[in-house]
Write an enzyme that holds these catalytic residues in place. Structure first.
Site, PDB file in Angstrom:
ATOM      1  N   SER A   1       0.838  -1.207   0.000  1.00 32.42           N
ATOM      2  CA  SER A   1       0.000   0.000   0.000  1.00 32.42           C
ATOM      3  C   SER A   1       0.866   1.248   0.000  1.00 32.42           C
ATOM      4  O   SER A   1       1.967   1.260   0.555  1.00 32.42           O
ATOM      5  CB  SER A   1      -0.861  -0.036   1.266  1.00 32.42           C
TER       6      SER A   1
ATOM      7  N   TYR B   1      -2.330  -1.176  11.076  1.00 35.58           N
ATOM      8  CA  TYR B   1      -2.550  -1.717   9.723  1.00 35.58           C
ATOM      9  C   TYR B   1      -1.379  -1.354   8.817  1.00 35.58           C
ATOM     10  O   TYR B   1      -0.797  -2.213   8.148  1.00 35.58           O
ATOM     11  CB  TYR B   1      -3.862  -1.189   9.121  1.00 35.58           C
TER      12      TYR B   1
ATOM     13  N   LYS C   1       1.784  -3.703   6.781  1.00 32.93           N
ATOM     14  CA  LYS C   1       2.229  -3.697   5.373  1.00 32.93           C
ATOM     15  C   LYS C   1       3.739  -3.513   5.312  1.00 32.93           C
ATOM     16  O   LYS C   1       4.427  -4.160   4.543  1.00 32.93           O
ATOM     17  CB  LYS C   1       1.515  -2.592   4.585  1.00 32.93           C
TER      18      LYS C   1
HETATM   19  P1  NAD Z   1     -11.151  -7.157   1.235  1.00 31.24           P
HETATM   20  O1  NAD Z   1     -11.391  -7.149   2.693  1.00 31.24           O
HETATM   21  O2  NAD Z   1     -12.291  -6.868   0.334  1.00 31.24           O
HETATM   22  O3  NAD Z   1     -10.515  -8.545   0.785  1.00 31.24           O
HETATM   23  C1  NAD Z   1      -9.691  -9.308   1.638  1.00 31.24           C
HETATM   24  C2  NAD Z   1     -10.200 -10.733   1.601  1.00 31.24           C
HETATM   25  O4  NAD Z   1      -9.356 -11.549   2.421  1.00 31.24           O
HETATM   26  C3  NAD Z   1     -11.633 -10.883   2.163  1.00 31.24           C
HETATM   27  O5  NAD Z   1     -12.392 -11.624   1.245  1.00 31.24           O
HETATM   28  C4  NAD Z   1     -11.447 -11.627   3.472  1.00 31.24           C
HETATM   29  O6  NAD Z   1     -12.533 -12.469   3.754  1.00 31.24           O
HETATM   30  C5  NAD Z   1     -10.168 -12.410   3.220  1.00 31.24           C
HETATM   31  N1  NAD Z   1      -9.370 -12.715   4.398  1.00 31.24           N
HETATM   32  C6  NAD Z   1      -8.949 -11.884   5.382  1.00 31.24           C
HETATM   33  N2  NAD Z   1      -8.214 -12.559   6.281  1.00 31.24           N
HETATM   34  C7  NAD Z   1      -8.159 -13.848   5.852  1.00 31.24           C
HETATM   35  C8  NAD Z   1      -7.534 -15.034   6.346  1.00 31.24           C
HETATM   36  N3  NAD Z   1      -6.838 -15.052   7.475  1.00 31.24           N
HETATM   37  N4  NAD Z   1      -7.679 -16.174   5.640  1.00 31.24           N
HETATM   38  C9  NAD Z   1      -8.388 -16.190   4.486  1.00 31.24           C
HETATM   39  N5  NAD Z   1      -9.004 -15.117   3.978  1.00 31.24           N
HETATM   40  C10 NAD Z   1      -8.880 -13.958   4.656  1.00 31.24           C
HETATM   41  O7  NAD Z   1      -9.930  -6.127   0.957  1.00 31.24           O
HETATM   42  P2  NAD Z   1      -9.386  -5.531  -0.416  1.00 31.24           P
HETATM   43  O8  NAD Z   1      -9.730  -4.095  -0.454  1.00 31.24           O
HETATM   44  O9  NAD Z   1      -9.742  -6.415  -1.554  1.00 31.24           O
HETATM   45  O10 NAD Z   1      -7.828  -5.619  -0.121  1.00 31.24           O
HETATM   46  C11 NAD Z   1      -7.041  -6.704  -0.570  1.00 31.24           C
HETATM   47  C12 NAD Z   1      -5.608  -6.478  -0.145  1.00 31.24           C
HETATM   48  O11 NAD Z   1      -5.135  -5.250  -0.672  1.00 31.24           O
HETATM   49  C13 NAD Z   1      -5.391  -6.398   1.357  1.00 31.24           C
HETATM   50  O12 NAD Z   1      -4.168  -7.013   1.672  1.00 31.24           O
HETATM   51  C14 NAD Z   1      -5.320  -4.915   1.615  1.00 31.24           C
HETATM   52  O13 NAD Z   1      -4.567  -4.614   2.763  1.00 31.24           O
HETATM   53  C15 NAD Z   1      -4.602  -4.445   0.363  1.00 31.24           C
HETATM   54  N6  NAD Z   1      -4.838  -3.033   0.037  1.00 31.24           N
HETATM   55  C16 NAD Z   1      -6.116  -2.564  -0.077  1.00 31.24           C
HETATM   56  C17 NAD Z   1      -6.348  -1.238  -0.366  1.00 31.24           C
HETATM   57  C18 NAD Z   1      -7.749  -0.689  -0.433  1.00 31.24           C
HETATM   58  O14 NAD Z   1      -7.900   0.534  -0.319  1.00 31.24           O
HETATM   59  N7  NAD Z   1      -8.758  -1.495  -0.647  1.00 31.24           N
HETATM   60  C19 NAD Z   1      -5.258  -0.383  -0.574  1.00 31.24           C
HETATM   61  C20 NAD Z   1      -3.968  -0.894  -0.476  1.00 31.24           C
HETATM   62  C21 NAD Z   1      -3.770  -2.231  -0.169  1.00 31.24           C
HETATM   63  C1  WQD Z   2      -9.586   9.456   1.053  1.00 26.89           C
HETATM   64  C2  WQD Z   2      -9.801  10.946   1.282  1.00 26.89           C
HETATM   65  C3  WQD Z   2     -10.197  11.550   3.577  1.00 26.89           C
HETATM   66  C4  WQD Z   2     -14.068   9.589   3.996  1.00 26.89           C
HETATM   67  C5  WQD Z   2      -7.026   4.580   3.415  1.00 26.89           C
HETATM   68  C6  WQD Z   2      -5.952   3.880   4.185  1.00 26.89           C
HETATM   69  C7  WQD Z   2      -4.898   3.385   3.260  1.00 26.89           C
HETATM   70  C8  WQD Z   2      -5.564   2.590   2.204  1.00 26.89           C
HETATM   71  C9  WQD Z   2      -6.692   3.204   1.516  1.00 26.89           C
HETATM   72  C10 WQD Z   2      -4.902   0.344   2.275  1.00 26.89           C
HETATM   73  C11 WQD Z   2      -9.086  11.451   2.539  1.00 26.89           C
HETATM   74  C12 WQD Z   2     -11.386  11.867   2.729  1.00 26.89           C
HETATM   75  C13 WQD Z   2     -12.869  10.069   3.479  1.00 26.89           C
HETATM   76  C14 WQD Z   2     -15.077  10.525   4.351  1.00 26.89           C
HETATM   77  C15 WQD Z   2     -13.645  12.313   3.625  1.00 26.89           C
HETATM   78  N1  WQD Z   2      -5.645   1.312   2.118  1.00 26.89           N
HETATM   79  N2  WQD Z   2     -12.658  11.393   3.303  1.00 26.89           N
HETATM   80  N3  WQD Z   2     -14.823  11.851   4.140  1.00 26.89           N
HETATM   81  O1  WQD Z   2      -7.240   7.680   3.895  1.00 26.89           O
HETATM   82  O2  WQD Z   2      -6.284   7.778   1.551  1.00 26.89           O
HETATM   83  O3  WQD Z   2      -6.422   5.649   2.694  1.00 26.89           O
HETATM   84  O4  WQD Z   2      -7.597   3.667   2.489  1.00 26.89           O
HETATM   85  O5  WQD Z   2      -3.791   0.127   2.327  1.00 26.89           O
HETATM   86  O6  WQD Z   2      -3.999   2.637   4.014  1.00 26.89           O
HETATM   87  O7  WQD Z   2      -5.373   4.787   5.114  1.00 26.89           O
HETATM   88  O8  WQD Z   2      -8.487   6.687   1.913  1.00 26.89           O
HETATM   89  O9  WQD Z   2     -10.836   6.629   1.222  1.00 26.89           O
HETATM   90  O10 WQD Z   2     -10.311   6.782   3.692  1.00 26.89           O
HETATM   91  O11 WQD Z   2      -9.886   8.763   2.256  1.00 26.89           O
HETATM   92  O12 WQD Z   2     -13.455  13.523   3.473  1.00 26.89           O
HETATM   93  O13 WQD Z   2     -16.122  10.170   4.850  1.00 26.89           O
HETATM   94  O14 WQD Z   2     -11.187  11.193   1.522  1.00 26.89           O
HETATM   95  O15 WQD Z   2      -9.956  12.559   4.531  1.00 26.89           O
HETATM   96  O16 WQD Z   2      -8.605  12.715   2.255  1.00 26.89           O
HETATM   97  P1  WQD Z   2      -7.085   7.059   2.582  1.00 26.89           P
HETATM   98  P2  WQD Z   2      -9.951   7.137   2.298  1.00 26.89           P
END
Ligand code: NAD
Ligand code: WQD
Length: 346
Positions: free
Chosen positions: A126, A151, A155
């Site tokens: 991330s 969290y 990562k």
């Molecule tokens: P999500 O929660 O939709 O998907 C994660 C999946 O993993 C879920 O289906 C959950 O049931 C499963 N899971 C969790 N723990 C488990 C375990 N111990 N065993 C088996 N299954 C398990 O999340 P997402 O948004 O699809 O994110 C996927 C990956 O990407 C994560 O590692 C997350 O940290 C990373 N990521 C997400 C974002 C974001 O904003 N969505 C941003 C950066 C990184």
């Molecule tokens: C985006 C922008 C908020 C909600 C988070 C995690 C990051 C990542 C993605 C995984 C910000 C603003 C939000 C609301 C708002 N995932 N906001 N009102 O904070 O960039 O990242 O999710 O790794 O680790 O920290 O994403 O979607 O929460 O916010 O004004 O109700 O929207 O302040 O500027 P963020 P977000």
């Protein structure tokens, strides 16, 4: 046909990646414990691709069951490891739950890989690892800043675990770390997308739920930042674009194209958009109103961050293609699909 294990494949980014993998002719096995997803996602995937992926309801913390699964399935060519908990606020309240799930799941997989002769792993990292970067756009060489949440720390630690493991046994492992910026949107068919889990923390699900009337208004966290309109700036990337990058990364590994046995790539568009721009674009593209109110800053928020995705462009040959209009349109189409199929989640 190459066989790929997708942990967390029933989740938001995982399900979109399964679709892209199947479209490219990969055989997919999903391992997911459904802790943050629903089994019905398999119906959506099957409707889109015509193929129902194999599914194993296994917790990645369960080493023995994973081991058995690898044994029975046999000949897996690569792993994409999405499975993790991802809610920043919850991780502050329940740090051990996050450290256990996110770290131990990865360690289990890394230990099982050589036993089952699997060399390739793609890891979901991330942009959170950069904190507030000193220079924008942020490149992969930017310093890793102290994490702002447990969290985010998982990562960073997972990246280190993979680096140390790949360094210790270069013949045994190849790893690609993908640092996602802010994934948004849904599949253009609106058959899969992000499932709401209570009150959304992320901007886009909140915007969409406000537009459809589940939430009375969106709170914009701060308009006094050092940005053109005062609201925070992020690099919002279409989830299908993001999914495609995983297929490209896997092919690079499987075709022995890596220059080192561990590589790291930013996955973003290279374009920063403010919260207010997102709201205005969402309203314009979808012809809906998103009532909002400016409130105080949210603790721990980064002011502005967007990606330098040159490395992914040049080395992977990958580039984000979808327009922000199409992406916001897909988020709205998915919200309407949910309204028809899911009871209101408040
Ligand atoms: P999500 O929660 O939709 O998907 C994660 C999946 O993993 C879920 O289906 C959950 O049931 C499963 N899971 C969790 N723990 C488990 C375990 N111990 N065993 C088996 N299954 C398990 O999340 P997402 O948004 O699809 O994110 C996927 C990956 O990407 C994560 O590692 C997350 O940290 C990373 N990521 C997400 C974002 C974001 O904003 N969505 C941003 C950066 C990184
Ligand atoms: C985006 C922008 C908020 C909600 C988070 C995690 C990051 C990542 C993605 C995984 C910000 C603003 C939000 C609301 C708002 N995932 N906001 N009102 O904070 O960039 O990242 O999710 O790794 O680790 O920290 O994403 O979607 O929460 O916010 O004004 O109700 O929207 O302040 O500027 P963020 P977000």
């Amino acid at each position: 046909m190459s066989k790929i294990l997708v942990t967390g494949g029933a989740g938001y980014i995982g399900s979109h990646t399964v679709v892209e993998l199947q479209n490219e002719g990969f055989e997919v096995i999903i391992v997911d414990n459904l802790s943050n997803s629903k089994i019905e996602v398999l119906n959506g995937i099957e409707k889109i691709t015509g193929v129902r992926p194999a599914f194993e309801n296994i917790d990645c913390l369960d080493y023995m069951n994973l081991d058995r699964m690898f044994e029975t399935r046999g000949n897996i060519d690569g792993i994409i490891h999405f499975a993790a908990y991802k809610a920043v606020g919850e991780s502050v309240e329940k740090p051990l739950m996050y450290y256990r799930n996110n770290l131990v799941s990865l360690i289990n997989l890394l230990q099982l890989m050589p036993i089952h002769k699997i060399k390739n792993i793609v890891f979901s990292s991330s942009c959170t690892v950069y904190g507030q970067p000193d220079q924008l756009p942020v490149t992969e060489n930017a310093p890793i800043k102290p994490a702002l949440s447990p969290y985010g720390n998982t990562k960073q630690i997972c990246e280190e675990i993979i680096r140390d493991t790949a360094h210790a046994a270069p013949e045994t492992y190849q790893a690609i770390l993908l640092r996602y910026f802010n994934p948004i949107g849904a599949h253009p068919t609106a058959l899969i997308g992000e499932l709401p889990n209570g009150v959304p923390n992320n901007l886009l699900p909140f915007v969409a739920q406000t537009a459809i009337g589940i939430r009375p208004e969106l709170k914009v966290f701060g308009n006094d930042y050092n940005t053109p309109d005062g609201s925070c700036i992020r690099d919002y990337i279409n989830v299908v674009d993001l999914a495609r990058a995983h297929v490209v990364a896997l092919k690079r590994m499987m075709n022995n194209k890596m220059t080192e046995n561990i590589e790291t790539f930013n996955l973003g568009t290279g374009r920063g958009l403010s919260v207010l721009e997102i709201i205005n674009d969402f309203e314009r593209v979808n012809d809906v109103k998103v009532p909002y109110q400016i409130v105080g800053r949210r603790e721990g928020d980064i002011e502005k961050v967007w990606a330098d995705a040159t490395l992914a462009n040049e080395v992977l040959g990958w580039q984000a293609k979808e327009t922000i209009d199409d992406t916001l349109g897909s988020a709205w189409a998915w919200e309407k699909h949910l309204a028809e199929t899911e009871p209101k989640s408040v």
